[in-house]
Design an enzyme around this catalytic site. Structure first.
Site, PDB file in Angstrom:
ATOM      1  CB  THR A 108      23.926-108.887-100.027  1.00 11.60           C
ATOM      2  OG1 THR A 108      24.837-108.194-101.029  1.00 11.60           O
ATOM      3  CG2 THR A 108      24.382-108.158 -98.727  1.00 11.60           C
ATOM      4  NE  ARG A 179      35.116-100.858-108.022  1.00  9.75           N
ATOM      5  CZ  ARG A 179      35.530 -99.903-108.773  1.00  9.75           C
ATOM      6  NH1 ARG A 179      36.754 -99.388-108.322  1.00  9.75           N
ATOM      7  NH2 ARG A 179      34.989 -99.326-109.827  1.00  9.75           N
ATOM      8  CE  LYS A 232      30.437-104.441-106.403  1.00 15.11           C
ATOM      9  NZ  LYS A 232      31.552-105.305-106.896  1.00 15.11           N
ATOM     10  CB  CYS A 290      28.707-110.123-108.570  1.00 16.68           C
ATOM     11  SG  CYS A 290      29.986-110.987-107.432  1.00 16.68           S
TER      12      CYS A 290
HETATM   13  N1  SAJ Z   1      30.298-113.317-119.017  1.00 18.44           N
HETATM   14  C1  SAJ Z   1      30.052-113.705-120.170  1.00 18.44           C
HETATM   15  N2  SAJ Z   1      30.455-112.726-121.263  1.00 18.44           N
HETATM   16  C2  SAJ Z   1      31.532-111.738-120.671  1.00 18.44           C
HETATM   17  C3  SAJ Z   1      31.918-111.706-119.450  1.00 18.44           C
HETATM   18  C4  SAJ Z   1      31.338-112.565-118.599  1.00 18.44           C
HETATM   19  O1  SAJ Z   1      29.036-114.385-120.557  1.00 18.44           O
HETATM   20  O2  SAJ Z   1      32.136-111.123-121.640  1.00 18.44           O
HETATM   21  C5  SAJ Z   1      29.762-114.323-117.792  1.00 18.44           C
HETATM   22  C6  SAJ Z   1      30.687-115.296-117.406  1.00 18.44           C
HETATM   23  O3  SAJ Z   1      31.036-116.459-118.055  1.00 18.44           O
HETATM   24  C7  SAJ Z   1      30.125-115.471-115.772  1.00 18.44           C
HETATM   25  C8  SAJ Z   1      29.233-114.010-115.589  1.00 18.44           C
HETATM   26  O4  SAJ Z   1      29.349-113.454-116.904  1.00 18.44           O
HETATM   27  O5  SAJ Z   1      29.168-116.345-115.650  1.00 18.44           O
HETATM   28  C9  SAJ Z   1      30.014-112.995-114.565  1.00 18.44           C
HETATM   29  O6  SAJ Z   1      31.420-112.779-115.014  1.00 18.44           O
HETATM   30  P1  SAJ Z   1      32.352-111.526-114.552  1.00 18.44           P
HETATM   31  O7  SAJ Z   1      33.521-111.795-115.314  1.00 18.44           O
HETATM   32  O8  SAJ Z   1      31.674-110.617-114.499  1.00 18.44           O
HETATM   33  O9  SAJ Z   1      32.758-112.153-113.041  1.00 18.44           O
HETATM   34  P2  SAJ Z   1      32.351-111.803-111.693  1.00 18.44           P
HETATM   35  O10 SAJ Z   1      30.853-111.880-111.674  1.00 18.44           O
HETATM   36  O11 SAJ Z   1      33.030-112.798-110.617  1.00 18.44           O
HETATM   37  O12 SAJ Z   1      32.736-110.361-111.469  1.00 18.44           O
HETATM   38  C10 SAJ Z   1      32.071-109.084-111.629  1.00 18.44           C
HETATM   39  C11 SAJ Z   1      33.024-107.861-111.931  1.00 18.44           C
HETATM   40  N3  SAJ Z   1      32.452-106.821-112.177  1.00 18.44           N
HETATM   41  C12 SAJ Z   1      32.847-106.072-113.193  1.00 18.44           C
HETATM   42  O13 SAJ Z   1      33.962-106.233-113.755  1.00 18.44           O
HETATM   43  C13 SAJ Z   1      32.090-104.815-113.107  1.00 18.44           C
HETATM   44  C14 SAJ Z   1      34.410-107.639-110.696  1.00 18.44           C
HETATM   45  O14 SAJ Z   1      34.940-106.778-110.714  1.00 18.44           O
HETATM   46  C15 SAJ Z   1      33.616-107.687-109.491  1.00 18.44           C
HETATM   47  O15 SAJ Z   1      34.464-107.581-108.391  1.00 18.44           O
HETATM   48  C16 SAJ Z   1      32.376-108.839-109.110  1.00 18.44           C
HETATM   49  O16 SAJ Z   1      31.623-109.004-110.072  1.00 18.44           O
HETATM   50  C17 SAJ Z   1      31.867-108.634-107.537  1.00 18.44           C
HETATM   51  O17 SAJ Z   1      32.125-109.209-106.792  1.00 18.44           O
HETATM   52  O18 SAJ Z   1      30.866-107.637-107.714  1.00 18.44           O
END
Ligand code: SAJ
Length: 476
Positions: A108, A179, A232, A290
């Site tokens: 989405t 999630r 979410k 996400c």
């Molecule tokens: N990032 C940072 N600093 C941090 C953590 C992450 O710069 O401290 C960056 C990462 O490098 C990356 C981005 O953010 O580029 C996203 O990283 P992420 O660890 O959030 O990974 P996602 O997007 O795969 O996972 C998130 C998670 N959401 C939460 O923790 C609230 C995951 O639990 C969800 O299932 C996922 O989104 C989703 O599918 O919605």
């Protein structure tokens, strides 16, 4: 809710046959876990036989996972459930009519975040396909992350229009957002608590019956469909906000000549008495499918809701501001690169830049919305010669992803670390200096991978996000 749906579901009996629409990072592990439960008899994975994704059908029916990258346990589980005849993948959507429950795990994205316009084309196609073959007493669950209100409006309307049935009367409808994170898909589905929100109590109850058997450590958290949609989108928005906060602090620390990691450790030390300081890590940007869009789903949810929002006039949403701060970080990497080149009387034009890391997250092949892309675009536009290395990402439209690190770093003026892949922590200044052959190679660290002093003492010009204490170091 009428008792009508409750009694229809009771007469239909327990859920035995399930369909999962969308054989991707969410749908495949979900289908495999449903199939692995002895509560359920048969699982159909639905995949359009399209040019871009049709290959997945045969792969899955041959017990192979089309998902690239490490997914512990998934390949074995697929082999098991296909061999047991409990899971099969099909492009034949008419078989939806033989099922008790159908889940939709379809992308989405946003076509235009600025105007809060999502691209629900793939999702509505999927919902329409379900509506065509929907039968009385079936349960439909949206797992995709969606704008709050979508389940009870768009989804309900399409399903009712296609089937002639009424949601909450003839069939159950719910939202149970995924999630999962790449690299631990099965674990996340089994161990994270599951938010389950029906358009009415009977729908919630039926959805709880669907998800309970696949949970090991996680528990079900029931609520309304709209509360589940907000939960979410908000949990990702909050994470994005937390990352924006530490990124902004990192920019401040650079301006004030201090080390953000000292400050972070200090802030993080305040614990106990209910004090939680969920302080995250600064970096070269926020990518993925996400965090880069869920804020806009939440924003759209409140702008399209019936209620009136009481919020300071002419003030941006802090959630959208957070998006802008995180979207700025690749540009900040570009500014650091320019500043470093200037320190050795060079400029972006004509410089050779080695980008280490294309995946949006470490140790993964997932290259959806990679922060490296806007960084590379700025460099290319500035006239630089840019090569990209990534150990996991196979290919990316318009960008050559090179596996041979030496080839990428050879003769480089700048080495920019954009993803924190484990292998990059093994790199050493001598090895890299030998490859660049430069007296003063520039290293721009976007993921706190290298130790500045080790590189500086080897003649590197160092720049690091949040490292105001080092970014103007004397060049050796
Ligand atoms: N990032 C940072 N600093 C941090 C953590 C992450 O710069 O401290 C960056 C990462 O490098 C990356 C981005 O953010 O580029 C996203 O990283 P992420 O660890 O959030 O990974 P996602 O997007 O795969 O996972 C998130 C998670 N959401 C939460 O923790 C609230 C995951 O639990 C969800 O299932 C996922 O989104 C989703 O599918 O919605």
């Amino acid at each position: 809710m009428t008792d009508k749906l409750g009694s229809i579901l009771e007469n239909r009996g327990p859920i035995k046959k399930i369909g999962v629409l969308g054989m991707g990072y969410v749908g495949i592990p979900a289908a495999a876990l449903f199939a692995n439960s002895d509560k359920f008899d048969h699982i159909l994975g639905f995949q359009r036989d399209s040019k871009s994704s049709g290959y997945k059908i045969e792969m899955l029916n041959h017990r192979e996972s089309p998902l690239k990258g490490e997914e512990p346990g998934l390949e074995e589980l697929l082999k098991k459930v296909v061999d047991e005849g409990k899971f099969e993948c099909t492009p034949d959507f008419s078989r939806i009519s033989e099922l008790d429950a159908v889940t939709l795990a379809i992308q989405t994205p946003f076509s235009d975040p600025a105007s809060l316009q999502p691209d629900f084309s793939a999702l509505t196609d999927g919902i329409r396909n379900v509506g065509k073959y929907l039968k009385e007493g079936m349960l439909v669950v949206l797992e995709s992350t969606i704008t709050p209100g979508t389940t009870d409006t768009l989804a309900r309307q399409i399903l009712e229009a296609e089937s002639g049935l009424t949601a909450g009367e003839d069939f159950a409808l719910a939202h149970a957002p995924e999630r999962v994170m790449v690299g631990r898909l099965l674990k996340n589905i089994q161990e994270h608590d599951r938010i389950v929100g029906g358009i009415d109590e009977a729908s919630t109850k039926r959805a709880v019956e669907l998800y309970s058997p696949v949970l090991t450590k996680g528990k079900i958290i029931p609520m309304t469909a709209r509360a589940a949609e907000v939960t979410k989108t908000a949990e990702n928005t909050f994470r994005d906000l937390q990352i924006a906060a530490i990124n902004q602090l990192a920019l401040y620390c650079e301006a004030m000549g201090i080390n953000v990691y000292d400050v972070r450790a200090g802030i993080d030390s305040l614990k106990g008495e209910g004090i939680t300081r969920a302080i995250l890590y600064p970096g070269a940007g926020v990518g993925g499918h996400c965090l880069t869009k869920d804020t806009y789903h939440l924003e759209r949810g409140v702008t399209t809701s019936e209620g009136t929002l009481d919020y300071p006039e002419d003030m941006d949403s802090i959630f959208v501001l957070a998006r802008k701060v995180n979207d700025f970080m690749p540009k900040h990497m570009y500014h650091l690169t320019k500043e470093a080149l200037k320190r050795i009387d060079r400029e972006v034009k004509g410089s050779k830049i080695a980008i280490l890391g294309w995946a949006f997250i470490n140790d993964s092949d997932d290259a959806r919305n990679p922060p490296s892309e806007p960084y590379r675009d700025l460099l290319v536009k500035g006239g630089a010669d840019v090569l990209v290395h990534d150990p996991h990402v196979l290919n990316y439209p318009g960008v050559e992803i090179i596996k041979d690190l030496d080839k990428v770093v050879e003769g480089a003026d700048v080495i920019a670390i954009m993803t924190g892949h484990s292998g990059y922590f093994e790199l050493g200044p001598e090895q890299l200096k030998q490859l660049t052959g430069k007296e003063n190679t520039i290293i721009v660290d976007g993921r706190n991978v290298v130790d500045p002093d080790t590189y500086i003492s080897n003649g590197f010009v160092y720049k690091g996000i949040g490292r105001g204490d080092k970014n103007d170091h004397p060049i050796v």
